[in-house]
Design a protein around this motif. Sequence first.
Motif, PDB file in Angstrom:
ATOM      1  N   UNK A  76      -9.413  -5.656 -20.363  1.00  0.00           N
ATOM      2  CA  UNK A  76     -10.614  -5.131 -20.149  1.00  0.00           C
ATOM      3  C   UNK A  76     -11.652  -6.145 -19.809  1.00  0.00           C
ATOM      4  N   UNK A  77     -11.597  -7.278 -19.801  1.00  0.00           N
ATOM      5  CA  UNK A  77     -12.361  -8.575 -19.047  1.00  0.00           C
ATOM      6  C   UNK A  77     -11.739  -8.752 -17.592  1.00  0.00           C
ATOM      7  N   UNK A  78     -10.419  -8.704 -17.598  1.00  0.00           N
ATOM      8  CA  UNK A  78     -10.054  -8.836 -16.025  1.00  0.00           C
ATOM      9  C   UNK A  78     -10.228  -7.556 -15.194  1.00  0.00           C
ATOM     10  N   UNK A  79     -10.052  -6.425 -15.697  1.00  0.00           N
ATOM     11  CA  UNK A  79     -10.566  -5.118 -14.904  1.00  0.00           C
ATOM     12  C   UNK A  79     -12.003  -5.134 -14.638  1.00  0.00           C
ATOM     13  N   UNK A  80     -12.677  -5.863 -15.519  1.00  0.00           N
ATOM     14  CA  UNK A  80     -14.180  -6.058 -15.528  1.00  0.00           C
ATOM     15  C   UNK A  80     -14.547  -6.876 -14.250  1.00  0.00           C
ATOM     16  N   UNK A  81     -13.716  -7.495 -13.690  1.00  0.00           N
ATOM     17  CA  UNK A  81     -14.153  -8.665 -12.644  1.00  0.00           C
ATOM     18  C   UNK A  81     -14.531  -7.999 -11.326  1.00  0.00           C
ATOM     19  N   UNK A  82     -13.893  -6.720 -11.188  1.00  0.00           N
ATOM     20  CA  UNK A  82     -14.434  -6.129  -9.961  1.00  0.00           C
ATOM     21  C   UNK A  82     -14.617  -4.700 -10.472  1.00  0.00           C
ATOM     22  N   UNK A  83     -15.552  -4.038  -9.296  1.00  0.00           N
ATOM     23  CA  UNK A  83     -15.875  -2.637  -9.692  1.00  0.00           C
ATOM     24  C   UNK A  83     -14.842  -1.706  -8.822  1.00  0.00           C
ATOM     25  N   UNK A  84     -13.766  -1.380  -9.377  1.00  0.00           N
ATOM     26  CA  UNK A  84     -12.653  -0.523  -9.151  1.00  0.00           C
ATOM     27  C   UNK A  84     -11.645  -1.506  -8.174  1.00  0.00           C
ATOM     28  N   UNK A  85     -10.509  -1.087  -7.761  1.00  0.00           N
ATOM     29  CA  UNK A  85      -9.660  -1.561  -7.023  1.00  0.00           C
ATOM     30  C   UNK A  85      -8.535  -2.420  -7.834  1.00  0.00           C
ATOM     31  N   UNK A  86      -8.457  -2.383  -9.078  1.00  0.00           N
ATOM     32  CA  UNK A  86      -7.617  -2.737 -10.182  1.00  0.00           C
ATOM     33  C   UNK A  86      -6.839  -1.811 -10.579  1.00  0.00           C
ATOM     34  N   UNK A  87      -5.646  -1.484 -10.389  1.00  0.00           N
ATOM     35  CA  UNK A  87      -4.622  -0.250 -11.001  1.00  0.00           C
ATOM     36  C   UNK A  87      -3.873  -0.858 -12.024  1.00  0.00           C
ATOM     37  N   UNK A  88      -4.069  -0.470 -13.320  1.00  0.00           N
ATOM     38  CA  UNK A  88      -3.481  -0.983 -14.450  1.00  0.00           C
ATOM     39  C   UNK A  88      -2.219  -0.246 -14.831  1.00  0.00           C
ATOM     40  N   UNK A  89      -1.182  -0.758 -14.994  1.00  0.00           N
ATOM     41  CA  UNK A  89       0.026  -0.214 -15.333  1.00  0.00           C
ATOM     42  C   UNK A  89       0.380  -0.933 -16.521  1.00  0.00           C
ATOM     43  N   UNK A  90       1.059  -0.087 -17.374  1.00  0.00           N
ATOM     44  CA  UNK A  90       1.651  -0.642 -18.808  1.00  0.00           C
ATOM     45  C   UNK A  90       3.098  -0.562 -19.128  1.00  0.00           C
ATOM     46  N   UNK A  91       3.828   0.277 -17.938  1.00  0.00           N
ATOM     47  CA  UNK A  91       5.304   0.159 -17.982  1.00  0.00           C
ATOM     48  C   UNK A  91       5.819   0.605 -16.793  1.00  0.00           C
ATOM     49  N   UNK A  92       7.096   0.566 -16.909  1.00  0.00           N
ATOM     50  CA  UNK A  92       7.696   0.857 -15.240  1.00  0.00           C
ATOM     51  C   UNK A  92       7.301   2.383 -14.857  1.00  0.00           C
ATOM     52  N   UNK A  93       7.265   3.394 -15.754  1.00  0.00           N
ATOM     53  CA  UNK A  93       6.905   4.776 -15.304  1.00  0.00           C
ATOM     54  C   UNK A  93       5.626   4.525 -14.621  1.00  0.00           C
ATOM     55  N   UNK A  94       4.394   3.839 -15.063  1.00  0.00           N
ATOM     56  CA  UNK A  94       3.068   3.918 -14.522  1.00  0.00           C
ATOM     57  C   UNK A  94       3.197   3.421 -13.247  1.00  0.00           C
ATOM     58  N   UNK A 141      10.399  -6.900 -15.764  1.00  0.00           N
ATOM     59  CA  UNK A 141      11.094  -5.426 -15.360  1.00  0.00           C
ATOM     60  C   UNK A 141       9.977  -4.751 -14.682  1.00  0.00           C
ATOM     61  N   UNK A 142       8.764  -4.665 -15.199  1.00  0.00           N
ATOM     62  CA  UNK A 142       7.657  -3.983 -14.472  1.00  0.00           C
ATOM     63  C   UNK A 142       7.537  -4.595 -13.020  1.00  0.00           C
ATOM     64  N   UNK A 143       7.564  -5.928 -13.150  1.00  0.00           N
ATOM     65  CA  UNK A 143       7.384  -6.448 -11.619  1.00  0.00           C
ATOM     66  C   UNK A 143       8.397  -6.179 -10.789  1.00  0.00           C
ATOM     67  N   UNK A 144       9.515  -6.059 -11.220  1.00  0.00           N
ATOM     68  CA  UNK A 144      10.709  -5.655 -10.257  1.00  0.00           C
ATOM     69  C   UNK A 144      10.439  -4.223  -9.922  1.00  0.00           C
ATOM     70  N   UNK A 145      10.013  -3.318 -10.630  1.00  0.00           N
ATOM     71  CA  UNK A 145       9.405  -2.021 -10.119  1.00  0.00           C
ATOM     72  C   UNK A 145       8.457  -1.804  -9.061  1.00  0.00           C
ATOM     73  N   UNK A 146       7.450  -2.681  -9.308  1.00  0.00           N
ATOM     74  CA  UNK A 146       6.287  -2.890  -8.291  1.00  0.00           C
ATOM     75  C   UNK A 146       6.949  -3.377  -7.057  1.00  0.00           C
ATOM     76  N   UNK A 147       7.745  -4.499  -7.149  1.00  0.00           N
ATOM     77  CA  UNK A 147       8.442  -5.085  -5.803  1.00  0.00           C
ATOM     78  C   UNK A 147       9.097  -3.899  -5.124  1.00  0.00           C
ATOM     79  N   UNK A 148       9.922  -3.194  -5.758  1.00  0.00           N
ATOM     80  CA  UNK A 148      10.755  -2.182  -5.305  1.00  0.00           C
ATOM     81  C   UNK A 148       9.779  -1.095  -4.573  1.00  0.00           C
ATOM     82  N   UNK A 149       8.646  -0.850  -5.086  1.00  0.00           N
ATOM     83  CA  UNK A 149       7.734   0.275  -4.494  1.00  0.00           C
ATOM     84  C   UNK A 149       6.922  -0.217  -3.424  1.00  0.00           C
TER      85      UNK A 149
END
Length: 322
Positions: free
Chosen positions: A132-150, A177-185
Amino acid sequence: MKLPQEVLLAEPRGFCAGVDRAIEIVERALAKFGAPIYVRHEIVHNTYVVNDLKAKGAIFIEELSDVPPGATLIFSAHGVSKAVQEEAKARGFHIFDATCPLVSKVHVEVAKLAQEGYEFIMIGHKGHPEVEGTLGQLEGGIHLVEDVQDVAHVAPSQQEKLAVVTQTTLSVDDAAEIMAAVRARFPQVREPKQQDICYATQNRQDAVKMMSGQVDLVIVVGSPTSSNSNRLRELAERLGTTAYMVDSAEELQPAWFEGIARVGLTAGASAPEVLVTEVIERVKTLGAVSVRTLSGIEESIKFPLPKGLRMDGVAPAAGEES
């Protein structure tokens, strides 16, 4: 009936530098300014620590409207949003920031890259105060992912300037594992120079990996709200070892230890060693006759305190406390 013979202690375990610093900030503020000292959110996610500080005069709150004007306020180790920082300043509190410096590093990175036009993917757990604190550093522009599906559902407005940040207390393996999915996309994504997962989280997970194969049962000392403690229990189970997390020795169930020869014991980064000692004593009553500490990384990191709380005999200049 076979009972536990030996307890193996993971090394390192327990308090990290960020937790040590946060607790010391509250204790020194109480010593310097007297009770009550207000703390936004639990200073660290551990029931014993929070209750101990409550007994010394700390009052834990979630809403700044619960803090009287002119009071001393401490931000927890998890960090806060820009909105909370600005509201606290506007209300005129005497503020000390106990945000872990490794979390602050993520906030600085977000602010710097945002100025360069970056959007962000954050790997983390929704609703956790650090997230919550990190997301709140900006007004938008941060996309939260919790798992590979996200990752498949992330819809940035552009892909040329996209960066990744992570919660500091994640499972190292899950994050990879999630980072690998981000990198692939998003092949052009910018990754942190050094991973955001903190040294203490990494070290404690590595210690559990080393210990799990040598024991029949793993006990993790930590509170249910502690992200890094939960990850330690999950990791042991993933490695095929039965694991339980307990907030205190009273939660140990004798049935867990039936047919167990060796017990592995560790503690999350917000769990004090006194709780580990109490667990050892309880396991001894169930049959354990020896305790052995495994070899592991020796941590020597220490973070400086805010200027207004250092015991260096030098009075801080106006506006220098935090």
